[in-house]
Motif scaffolding. Structure first.
Motif, PDB file in Angstrom:
ATOM      1  N   LYS A   1       3.694  -0.613  -7.138  1.00 34.56           N
ATOM      2  CA  LYS A   1       2.630  -1.327  -6.429  1.00 34.56           C
ATOM      3  C   LYS A   1       2.294  -2.631  -7.147  1.00 34.56           C
ATOM      4  O   LYS A   1       2.214  -3.705  -6.527  1.00 34.56           O
ATOM      5  CB  LYS A   1       1.395  -0.427  -6.311  1.00 34.56           C
ATOM      6  N   THR A   2       2.076  -2.561  -8.459  1.00 33.72           N
ATOM      7  CA  THR A   2       1.730  -3.784  -9.191  1.00 33.72           C
ATOM      8  C   THR A   2       2.922  -4.729  -9.284  1.00 33.72           C
ATOM      9  O   THR A   2       2.741  -5.953  -9.346  1.00 33.72           O
ATOM     10  CB  THR A   2       1.216  -3.458 -10.599  1.00 33.72           C
ATOM     11  N   GLY A   3       4.138  -4.190  -9.300  1.00 33.92           N
ATOM     12  CA  GLY A   3       5.314  -5.048  -9.266  1.00 33.92           C
ATOM     13  C   GLY A   3       5.360  -5.854  -7.986  1.00 33.92           C
ATOM     14  O   GLY A   3       5.630  -7.060  -7.984  1.00 33.92           O
ATOM     15  N   CYS A   4       5.083  -5.202  -6.876  1.00 33.82           N
ATOM     16  CA  CYS A   4       5.031  -5.878  -5.580  1.00 33.82           C
ATOM     17  C   CYS A   4       3.940  -6.941  -5.578  1.00 33.82           C
ATOM     18  O   CYS A   4       4.137  -8.065  -5.088  1.00 33.82           O
ATOM     19  CB  CYS A   4       4.802  -4.850  -4.479  1.00 33.82           C
ATOM     20  N   GLN A   5       2.785  -6.618  -6.148  1.00 32.29           N
ATOM     21  CA  GLN A   5       1.683  -7.583  -6.206  1.00 32.29           C
ATOM     22  C   GLN A   5       2.081  -8.812  -7.021  1.00 32.29           C
ATOM     23  O   GLN A   5       1.808  -9.953  -6.624  1.00 32.29           O
ATOM     24  CB  GLN A   5       0.446  -6.918  -6.813  1.00 32.29           C
TER      25      GLN A   5
ATOM     26  N   PRO B   1       0.808  -1.235   0.000  1.00 26.63           N
ATOM     27  CA  PRO B   1       0.000   0.000   0.000  1.00 26.63           C
ATOM     28  C   PRO B   1       0.835   1.276   0.000  1.00 26.63           C
ATOM     29  O   PRO B   1       0.307   2.360  -0.274  1.00 26.63           O
ATOM     30  CB  PRO B   1      -0.833  -0.114   1.276  1.00 26.63           C
ATOM     31  N   LEU B   2       2.120   1.167   0.303  1.00 26.94           N
ATOM     32  CA  LEU B   2       2.979   2.349   0.375  1.00 26.94           C
ATOM     33  C   LEU B   2       3.605   2.717  -0.968  1.00 26.94           C
ATOM     34  O   LEU B   2       4.118   3.827  -1.128  1.00 26.94           O
ATOM     35  CB  LEU B   2       4.108   2.107   1.395  1.00 26.94           C
ATOM     36  N   LEU B   3       3.564   1.802  -1.924  1.00 30.33           N
ATOM     37  CA  LEU B   3       4.309   1.980  -3.171  1.00 30.33           C
ATOM     38  C   LEU B   3       3.521   2.751  -4.218  1.00 30.33           C
ATOM     39  O   LEU B   3       2.294   2.733  -4.239  1.00 30.33           O
ATOM     40  CB  LEU B   3       4.700   0.610  -3.722  1.00 30.33           C
ATOM     41  N   LYS B   4       4.259   3.397  -5.109  1.00 31.41           N
ATOM     42  CA  LYS B   4       3.650   4.139  -6.208  1.00 31.41           C
ATOM     43  C   LYS B   4       3.234   3.189  -7.322  1.00 31.41           C
ATOM     44  O   LYS B   4       3.728   2.069  -7.447  1.00 31.41           O
ATOM     45  CB  LYS B   4       4.659   5.142  -6.791  1.00 31.41           C
ATOM     46  N   ASN B   5       2.328   3.664  -8.172  1.00 38.59           N
ATOM     47  CA  ASN B   5       2.036   2.967  -9.411  1.00 38.59           C
ATOM     48  C   ASN B   5       3.212   3.105 -10.358  1.00 38.59           C
ATOM     49  O   ASN B   5       3.957   4.099 -10.312  1.00 38.59           O
ATOM     50  CB  ASN B   5       0.772   3.522 -10.074  1.00 38.59           C
TER      51      ASN B   5
END
Length: 541
Positions: A211-215, A195-199
């Motif tokens: 964010k999507t990379g982390c997901q 939740p802390l990461l940018k798009n």
């Protein structure tokens, strides 16, 4: 100074250098350094640097992570690829031991990255900057700590889980933590980070985690936990994380498979497909950067003529990998060379391989003529290494969905068909008999998984995931030993140096050498000698 385990020693050398800079500042005082956004960002880039160090502070080559070792030698040999020559001691020939330098250096670099992350996380709140900046940097540091542990647990199994920075030279004895607990911490770190990461669109590049990379990486971590630990409940989380990436609307398949890898060599960002990459920069000619990749001059058609882009061509595709494709699959002749250079001289032009020659063709996924920097550096270049592509997310989603539902759903089938339609040059949204899954492929959970395993090998060829996939499926040794009769029956017995083939004996060697102990790497001998709480993996001295 008292001798320390590598795990601790390199923690004390916490660097706050700017990403890619030539002159890192070591031994800075933590209490006086982490005070503003610039210093926090510099410290964060010091964590990222461990993904791909090419040249160490003394100016010599190191290459123990994705510049060369984790991209080439570590994932080889499998049924996908192998080294041309297997006479030297190497991980790729399964002839190494616990003192092998790249094993030592890789372990050391990963723990140094973890210690840098720990120190940054501990000092972050003291900085005079906005909460928004702190949250973003916290997210990236948490994610990277988790990712380095993901590599450690994947290759070594139970490893010490260290969540605080090194403060004393005396605390050298740190016991191994069960893999279950390491995976739990990885998932916690990445889940807290998400939740802390940018798009990705806010970065404009694929070098920093989004964010999507982390997901997407969380989908991968959960798949590996499900397979290697037998924790089948993790398939639900893997599916859900992959679906978040798909549903984000931020990503899509590049219509051209080959363009992905041309872009990576040209340092062109494609965040729609390439969600996260190890970012290499420059070629070390007149450059301030020390982050240039070595794999780009190693993995390709051998060429000794430097003005056309020198290429060692040290690794080749197996005939098994070549035969996974049919002639209409555009990925085959992009990933695996259809030609070689007589006399290893590109100025003489390429000669096409005979159609019957399928063992020992050069890997050709990244090509130096796509590099835009001139003149070429003989060994170093700007080619980025893919860590997460959207195609992989689609395939992970399909695999997890199949496991959760006990068979393939329409959504899982569509995800695979999109990848395959692109591979055959068809529109992604239009059904195509040539590329799409058949009724037999989708008749059961087992049939779909069997096809999906082969499709991952076709799509992600030579991107470093095949060995780790085989390990999580529990088929690594079966597949490796199964290569012996295939090679004996199919591969030419004699060598042909002009074609880059070293003969059946050299080809067989890694498959004959591999044994149960190779499911995990050995704990480095230096660490074992200095850390009295450490134990060795089974089968290693």
């Amino acid at each position: 100074m008292k001798k320390l385990s590598f795990l601790l020693l390199l923690g004390l050398l916490t660097s706050c250098n700017d990403y890619l800079a030539t002159d890192p500042e070591d031994f800075v005082a933590p209490e006086t350094y982490y005070n503003n956004e610039a210093q926090l960002t510099s410290a964060l880039m010091g964590i990222y640097t461990k993904l791909g160090n090419t040249i160490n502070q003394g100016g010599s080559a190191e290459e123990s992570t994705y510049s060369r070792f984790l991209s080439l030698e570590a994932p080889s040999a499998t049924d996908e690829m192998l080294a041309r020559s297997n006479s030297a001691v190497a991980v790729s020939s399964y002839s190494f031991d616990s003192s092998y330098p790249q094993i030592v250096n890789c372990w050391t670099n990963l723990y140094q990255g973890i210690d840098r992350a720990n120190l940054l996380l501990e000092r972050l709140d003291q900085a005079n900057t906005s909460q928004e900046v702190k949250d973003q940097i916290r997210g990236e540091a948490l994610f990277l700590r988790g990712y380095y542990y993901f590599l450690l647990v994947g290759y070594w199994g139970d490893v010490p889980l260290k969540l605080t920075s090194t403060t004393s030279v005396n605390d050298v004895n740190i016991a191994r933590t069960p893999a279950h607990d390491v995976y739990a911490q990885i998932i916690k770190d990445m889940t807290d980070a998400e939740p802390l990461l940018k798009n990705g669109t806010e970065w404009g590049n694929s070098g920093r985690i989004s964010k999507t990379g982390c997901q997407g990486v969380l989908a991968r971590v959960n798949l590996y936990a499900a397979g290697r630990l037998g924790e089948t409940d993790k398939y639900v989380a893997a599916r859900d994380w992959a679906k978040k990436v798909i549903d984000s609307g931020q990503h899509s398949l590049n219509p051209s498979y080959s363009q992905i890898f041309k872009n990576e060599s040209a340092d062109v960002y494609d965040p729609q497909e390439c969600i996260w990459e190890v970012e290499f920069n420059g070629n070390a000619i007149g450059s301030i950067y020390r982050e240039a990749s070595r794999f780009g001059s190693t993995l390709g058609v051998r060429n000794d003529e430097e003005t056309r882009g020198y290429m060692q061509g040290l690794y080749v595709a197996t005939g098994t990998q070549y035969n996974r494709y049919n002639a209409a699959d555009l990925r085959r002749d992009w990933n695996i060379a259809s030609y070689y250079y007589p006399g290893y001289d590109a100025t003489r032009g390429p000669t096409t391989y005979a159609t019957t020659y399928v063992w020992g063709r050069y890997i050709n996924k990244w090509r130096r003529d796509s590099e835009t920097l001139r003149p070429f550096n003989k060994n170093l270049g700007p080619t980025n290494w893919p860590l997460l592509r959207y195609a992989d997310v689609l395939l992970m989603y399909a695999e997890a969905e199949n496991e959760v539902n006990g068979g393939p759903s329409a959504a899982a089938i569509l995800a695979v068909n999109q990848v395959r339609r692109r591979a055959y040059g068809f529109p992604l949204s239009t059904p195509a008999t040539t590329s799409d899954l058949t009724t037999a492929n989708t008749a059961s959970k087992a049939a779909f998984l069997t096809f999906l395993k082969e499709e991952r090998a076709r799509e992600l060829a030579f991107e470093g995931w095949r060995k780790l996939d085989l390990l999580r499926w529990g088929t690594f040794l079966t597949v490796m030993k199964g290569m012996i009769p295939i090679i004996t029956a199919q591969a030419p017995s004699s060598s042909n140096a002009a074609l880059g083939y070293y003969g059946r004996t050299a080809t067989l060697l890694p498959y004959q050498n591999v044994s149960e102990r190779d499911v995990l790497w050995p704990i480095p001998s230096n660490e074992l000698a200095l850390n009295q709480a450490m134990t060795q993996n089974q089968g290693w001295n």
